[in-house]
Design an enzyme around this catalytic site. Structure first.
Site, mmCIF file in Angstrom:
data_model
loop_
_atom_site.group_PDB
_atom_site.id
_atom_site.type_symbol
_atom_site.label_atom_id
_atom_site.label_comp_id
_atom_site.label_asym_id
_atom_site.label_seq_id
_atom_site.Cartn_x
_atom_site.Cartn_y
_atom_site.Cartn_z
ATOM 1 C CG ASP A 122 42.712 -20.917 19.023
ATOM 2 O OD1 ASP A 122 42.884 -19.699 19.445
ATOM 3 O OD2 ASP A 122 41.603 -21.478 19.094
ATOM 4 C CE1 TYR A 163 27.183 -23.844 28.426
ATOM 5 C CE2 TYR A 163 27.436 -26.288 27.828
ATOM 6 C CZ TYR A 163 27.036 -25.230 28.716
ATOM 7 O OH TYR A 163 25.947 -25.518 29.628
ATOM 8 C CG HIS A 204 46.629 -16.498 18.150
ATOM 9 N ND1 HIS A 204 46.805 -17.650 19.375
ATOM 10 C CD2 HIS A 204 45.102 -17.219 17.748
ATOM 11 C CE1 HIS A 204 45.571 -18.415 19.525
ATOM 12 N NE2 HIS A 204 44.676 -18.143 18.762
#
Length: 408
Positions: free
Chosen positions: A179, A318, A373
């Site tokens: 990740d 972000y 994952h």
């Protein structure tokens, strides 16, 4: 650099009382008939988990178990961002020449993803290499302090990683991540590779698409993908799973990459909202992992009781994407630092295997028949086994760390 301080997790009683007040006053949404998982986390699941959170889950018991880990904090200066107090696990091996390994989690993960790996990787075994394992809480996650200014991205995370490892006396080390741990690993290797990071391993091998000028053979292979998929149904299914996820499963990414503050009010104020937001990922991103309610609630509680609050972790999206307008890998390129890749069938973004060569000097690959994952949590034996093969005797990255080959 400041000295490390032992860390003991002790959530104040007042915070627990506030959590239960909020759970007692929850207002659930309605749900369409037969919605199942199509619209998100099912109402029946969330109601069951909330009831268990109120009446069954024992946070103090979970806290006691977490405190069995060797946890510490340390102040780390980050250029342009001042000092951040960073939380980490540091489990040393008894093996004299154990290999220093930095484990980096992602979202919605945390440092506890390493817990099942620790007894395997730090074991003293003449047949396998042993590791000194450092598992960091990313800034803004878990019990690390969060950045206070915008712009904290790849180079800053990499600086935190490297300064932490140097502060622990590890001038050379290896790296493992999935990740964001994978993405940030690419940044860290580009900046600190060879001198400090001697090799790295990823369980989410993804990068930019091959280009004609940088990877001409892979680019030509990409043009032949329709033929490849016609001949290899497994490869087609894996690629299609990634495409389906990008179409129907990336809403969370867009929201956190564009307006994390707006979402943050709900996550910070509503434990049930936080539960649903993350629980959906725990179920749909794993490979049919049999979650217990206690496992789910411990995971969510780490976010709820986190140092910076539940909203802080989402800002990584972000900052790393420049508000969803930039490249998460900006500033990085192929390096000759040895890299290993593990492929798990339940991984979200499965690229064609050949594309792993765009990451760097690919020296190790391993394909598994089970796992998703959260590989370290779902399949710790398989992930640890890959690290042992890669860094052990006869492995392609054996002896990369000077004087630390993993054996007595």
């Amino acid at each position: 650099m400041a000295a490390e301080q032992p860390f003991t997790l002790a959530v104040p009683d007042a915070d627990l009382e506030l959590l239960h007040k909020k759970l007692d006053s929850v207002r659930f949404p309605d749900e369409l008939e037969g919605a199942g998982w199509n619209y998100g986390a099912p109402l029946s699941d969330i109601k069951r988990l909330v009831d268990h959170w109120k009446n069954g889950f024992d946070w103090r018991k979970a806290e006691t178990e977490i405190n069995k880990l060797p946890m510490f904090t340390r102040d780390i200066d980050v250029d342009g961002f001042g000092t951040l107090n960073i939380h980490y696990v540091h489990q040393k091996s008894q093996v004299k020449n154990a290999i220093p390994l930095l484990f980096v989690h992602g979202w919605p993960g945390d440092f506890l993803e390493v817990r099942k790996l620790l007894p395997i990787l730090t074991a003293s075994d003449a047949d396998h290499p042993s590791f000194h394992v450092v598992a960091i809480s990313l800034p803004g996650f878990g019990f690390s302090e969060a950045p206070k200014k915008p712009g904290f991205a790849g180079p800053q995370y990499a600086q935190v990683f490297n300064k932490l490892m140097l502060s622990l006396g590890y001038e050379e080390y290896v790296y493992q991540g999935g990740d964001w741990g994978h993405i940030l690993g690419m940044h860290a290797v580009n900046i600190y590779g060879h001198k400090h990071i001697k090799a790295w391993h990823t369980n989410m091998p993804m990068y930019r698409m091959p280009t004609l000028f940088q990877h001409p053979l892979l680019f030509l292979d990409m043009l032949r993908m329709p033929i490849t998929f016609a001949l290899n149904k497994t490869a087609k299914a894996q690629f299609q799973r990634g495409n389906d996820w990008r179409k129907t499963g990336m809403g969370y990414f867009i929201e956190q990459a564009t307006k994390p503050q707006t979402l943050g009010y709900s996550l910070a104020d509503s434990p049930v909202g936080l539960l649903a937001w993350i629980y959906e990922k725990l179920v749909t991103w794993t490979d049919k992992y049999p979650w217990s309610d206690d496992e789910v609630l411990e995971w969510i509680s780490v976010y709820w009781f986190s140092r910076a609050g539940p909203a802080a972790a989402g800002r990584i999206y972000y900052e790393m994407t420049e508000g969803n307008q930039g490249d998460i890998f900006r500033g990085t390129k192929w390096t000759s630092v040895p890299v290993g890749a593990s492929y798990f069938p339940g991984e979200l973004a499965r690229m064609p295997k050949g594309w792993a060569y765009t990451l760097g000097k690919l020296v190790f690959e391993s394909e598994h028949d089970k796992g998703g994952h959260f590989a370290a949590f779902e399949q710790p034996e398989k992930l640890a086994g890959d690290l042992r093969k890669m860094f052990g005797k006869g492995g392609p990255a054996h002896g990369v760390v000077s004087g630390k080959n993993g054996y007595d």
